[in-house]
Write a protein that holds these residues in place. Structure first.
Motif, short mmCIF file in Angstrom:
data_model
loop_
_atom_site.label_atom_id
_atom_site.label_comp_id
_atom_site.label_asym_id
_atom_site.label_seq_id
_atom_site.Cartn_x
_atom_site.Cartn_y
_atom_site.Cartn_z
N GLU A 192 45.96 62.31 40.84
CA GLU A 192 45.43 61.82 39.44
C GLU A 192 46.31 60.27 39.35
O GLU A 192 45.68 59.43 38.87
CB GLU A 192 45.72 62.71 38.32
N ASP A 193 47.53 60.41 39.69
CA ASP A 193 48.39 59.13 39.58
C ASP A 193 47.69 58.17 40.49
O ASP A 193 47.47 56.97 40.33
CB ASP A 193 49.67 59.27 40.05
N ILE A 194 47.22 58.53 41.73
CA ILE A 194 46.77 57.72 42.86
C ILE A 194 45.29 56.95 42.22
O ILE A 194 45.18 55.82 42.32
CB ILE A 194 46.61 58.15 43.97
N ARG A 195 44.44 57.97 41.54
CA ARG A 195 43.21 57.41 41.23
C ARG A 195 43.36 56.48 40.11
O ARG A 195 42.84 55.57 39.98
CB ARG A 195 42.51 58.78 40.88
N HIS A 196 44.47 56.64 39.26
CA HIS A 196 44.66 55.80 38.25
C HIS A 196 45.02 54.51 38.66
O HIS A 196 44.65 53.41 38.23
CB HIS A 196 45.60 56.42 37.14
N ARG A 197 46.11 54.36 39.55
CA ARG A 197 46.43 53.44 40.09
C ARG A 197 45.08 52.48 40.85
O ARG A 197 45.06 51.27 40.85
CB ARG A 197 47.75 53.16 41.01
N ALA A 198 44.51 53.19 41.60
CA ALA A 198 43.25 52.54 42.08
C ALA A 198 42.30 52.10 41.26
O ALA A 198 41.59 50.74 41.31
CB ALA A 198 42.56 53.50 43.18
N GLU A 199 42.03 52.74 40.05
CA GLU A 199 41.17 52.13 39.11
C GLU A 199 41.86 50.94 38.68
O GLU A 199 40.86 49.99 38.23
CB GLU A 199 41.13 53.04 38.02
N THR A 200 42.99 50.85 38.08
CA THR A 200 43.42 49.73 37.76
C THR A 200 43.57 48.23 38.79
O THR A 200 43.19 47.36 38.48
CB THR A 200 44.95 49.84 37.41
N PHE A 201 43.63 48.45 39.89
CA PHE A 201 43.45 47.45 40.88
C PHE A 201 42.13 47.34 40.98
O PHE A 201 41.65 45.89 40.82
CB PHE A 201 43.93 47.99 42.32
N THR A 202 41.26 47.91 40.80
CA THR A 202 39.74 47.90 41.04
C THR A 202 39.46 47.05 39.81
O THR A 202 38.74 46.08 39.88
CB THR A 202 38.92 48.96 40.92
N ARG A 203 39.93 47.31 38.54
CA ARG A 203 39.48 46.41 37.41
C ARG A 203 40.24 44.89 37.60
O ARG A 203 39.53 44.16 37.11
CB ARG A 203 40.16 47.20 36.16
N LEU A 204 41.33 44.85 38.27
CA LEU A 204 42.01 43.69 38.25
C LEU A 204 41.04 42.76 39.15
O LEU A 204 40.78 41.53 38.97
CB LEU A 204 43.25 43.70 38.90
N VAL A 205 40.80 43.29 40.42
CA VAL A 205 39.87 42.49 41.25
C VAL A 205 38.40 42.39 40.34
O VAL A 205 37.92 41.13 40.58
CB VAL A 205 39.51 43.15 42.49
N ALA A 206 37.90 43.11 39.83
CA ALA A 206 36.61 43.10 39.07
C ALA A 206 36.84 41.79 38.02
O ALA A 206 35.72 40.99 37.57
CB ALA A 206 36.12 44.18 38.41
N ARG A 207 37.96 41.85 37.51
CA ARG A 207 38.16 40.76 36.37
C ARG A 207 38.47 39.41 36.92
O ARG A 207 38.12 38.40 36.33
CB ARG A 207 39.41 41.03 35.71
N HIS A 208 38.90 39.18 38.05
CA HIS A 208 39.35 37.94 38.43
C HIS A 208 38.59 37.46 39.84
O HIS A 208 38.49 36.28 40.25
CB HIS A 208 40.99 37.85 38.73
N HIS A 209 37.67 38.42 40.52
CA HIS A 209 37.26 37.87 41.68
C HIS A 209 35.67 37.61 41.48
O HIS A 209 35.05 38.37 41.07
CB HIS A 209 37.17 38.97 42.84
N PRO A 210 35.45 36.25 41.69
CA PRO A 210 33.90 35.92 41.36
C PRO A 210 32.86 36.80 42.06
O PRO A 210 31.78 36.74 41.74
CB PRO A 210 33.92 34.53 41.88
N LEU A 211 33.08 37.19 43.11
CA LEU A 211 31.97 37.86 43.95
C LEU A 211 31.99 39.56 43.77
O LEU A 211 31.18 40.11 44.31
CB LEU A 211 32.12 37.82 45.47
N PHE A 212 32.72 40.02 42.99
CA PHE A 212 33.24 41.31 42.99
C PHE A 212 31.92 42.25 42.35
O PHE A 212 31.29 43.09 43.14
CB PHE A 212 34.36 41.81 41.83
N SER A 213 31.23 41.65 41.35
CA SER A 213 30.14 42.28 40.86
C SER A 213 28.85 42.13 41.75
O SER A 213 28.18 43.04 41.91
CB SER A 213 29.86 41.67 39.43
#
Length: 216
Positions: A192-213
Motif C-alpha cells: 500500500e505504501d509503494i502504490r501510494h508513492r507510485a501514484e504520487t510520482f505519476t501525478r507529478l509527471v502528469a502535472r508537469h510533463h507536456p506529453l503525459f496525457s
C-alpha cells in the motif's frame, strides 16, 4: 515508444525475493510505466526465476521490463530490453544479442558527451544522475538539472535517477526528464505504501510533463 512517467527499479534490500512480485505489482498499480530488474547478488537460477516472474507480471500490465546489465538474461526471459552502465557490455553487443526492437538505455552520469555517443550507438533512452544523495549509488558523480534541459536537443527520452523522492521530483520533470527512475524513494514498506508513492510520482509527471496525457 517509451511513455513518460515513473521508472521503477528493483533492489535486493528493498525488494527481496519474498516481496519482489508484490512490490512491483504495487508500483504498476500506482502507474509505473517502465520497470527495471536490478539484482547484483542473486545466483543465476534465482535471477532467471525472478526475471521470468516479473516479465509475466509486466506483460500483463502492458509495461516494458528491462534487465540491468544482462542482455543474455533479457533474451532468455523475453524482456523488452536492458539498461547498461558505462562499465557494462557495449550497446552494439547488447543489440546483437537482443535485436533491433529491444529497448536499450544507457547511463550517462552528468555528461552530455556520453549521451551523444550513446545516441550515435543507437540508444533508446539516456539516463542522467545522480541528482540527489543516493543510498543505491552513493559514489556516483553528482549531476545538475541543467543537463536534462540540454539533453533535450538529442531528441531521445531522458531519464533522471539518484535520490529522487516525491518531494524533489518536480524540479527534474520541469527541467526535462521524461522518466523518473526511483529505487529507495519508491520501494520499502507495505504494498500500500509503494502504490501510494507510485501514484504520487505519476501525478507529478502528469502535472508537469507536456506529453503525459497523449502517451497514456
Amino acid at each position: 515508444m517509451l511513455k513518460p512517467g515513473l521508472y521503477a527499479i528493483t533492489d535486493n534490500a528493498l525488494t527481496p525475493a519474498d516481496q519482489l512480485i508484490a512490490a512491483v505489482e504495487a508500483a504498476l498499480q500506482g502507474g509505473a510505466t517502465l520497470v527495471q530488474y536490478r539484482d547484483k547478488v542473486g545466483t543465476s537460477a534465482e535471477r532467471l526465476r525472478e526475471a521470468t516472474e516479473l516479465n509475466v507480471l509486466c506483460r500483463q500490465a502492458g509495461v516494458p521490463l528491462l534487465i540491468n546489465d544482462d542482455p543474455e538474461l533479457a533474451l532468455r526471459v523475453g524482456a523488452a530490453g536492458v539498461h547498461l552502465g558505462q562499465e557494462d557490455c557495449t550497446l552494439a553487443d547488447a543489440r546483437h544479442v537482443l535485436g533491433p526492437e529491444a529497448v536499450i538505455g544507457i547511463t550517462c552520469h552528468h555528461r552530455l558527451d556520453l549521451a551523444r555517443n550513446a545516441k550515435a550507438a543507437g540508444a533508446d533512452y539516456l539516463a542522467f544522475g545522480r541528482f540527489y544523495n543516493s543510498a543505491t549509488k552513493p559514489g556516483a558523480p553528482p549531476a545538475e538539472t541543467t543537463v536534462l534541459t540540454e539533453a533535450r536537443a538529442l531528441a531521445l527520452p531522458i531519464t533522471a535517477i539518484g535520490g529522487i523522492t516525491t518531494d524533489n521530483a518536480e524540479a527534474l520533470i520541469r527541467a526535462g526528464a521524461d522518466l523518473i527512475a526511483v529505487v529507495g524513494g519508491l520501494f520499502g514498506g507495505t504494498p500500500e505504501d509503494i502504490r501510494h508513492r507510485a501514484e504520487t510520482f505519476t501525478r507529478l509527471v502528469a502535472r508537469h510533463h507536456p506529453l503525459f496525457s497523449s502517451s497514456n
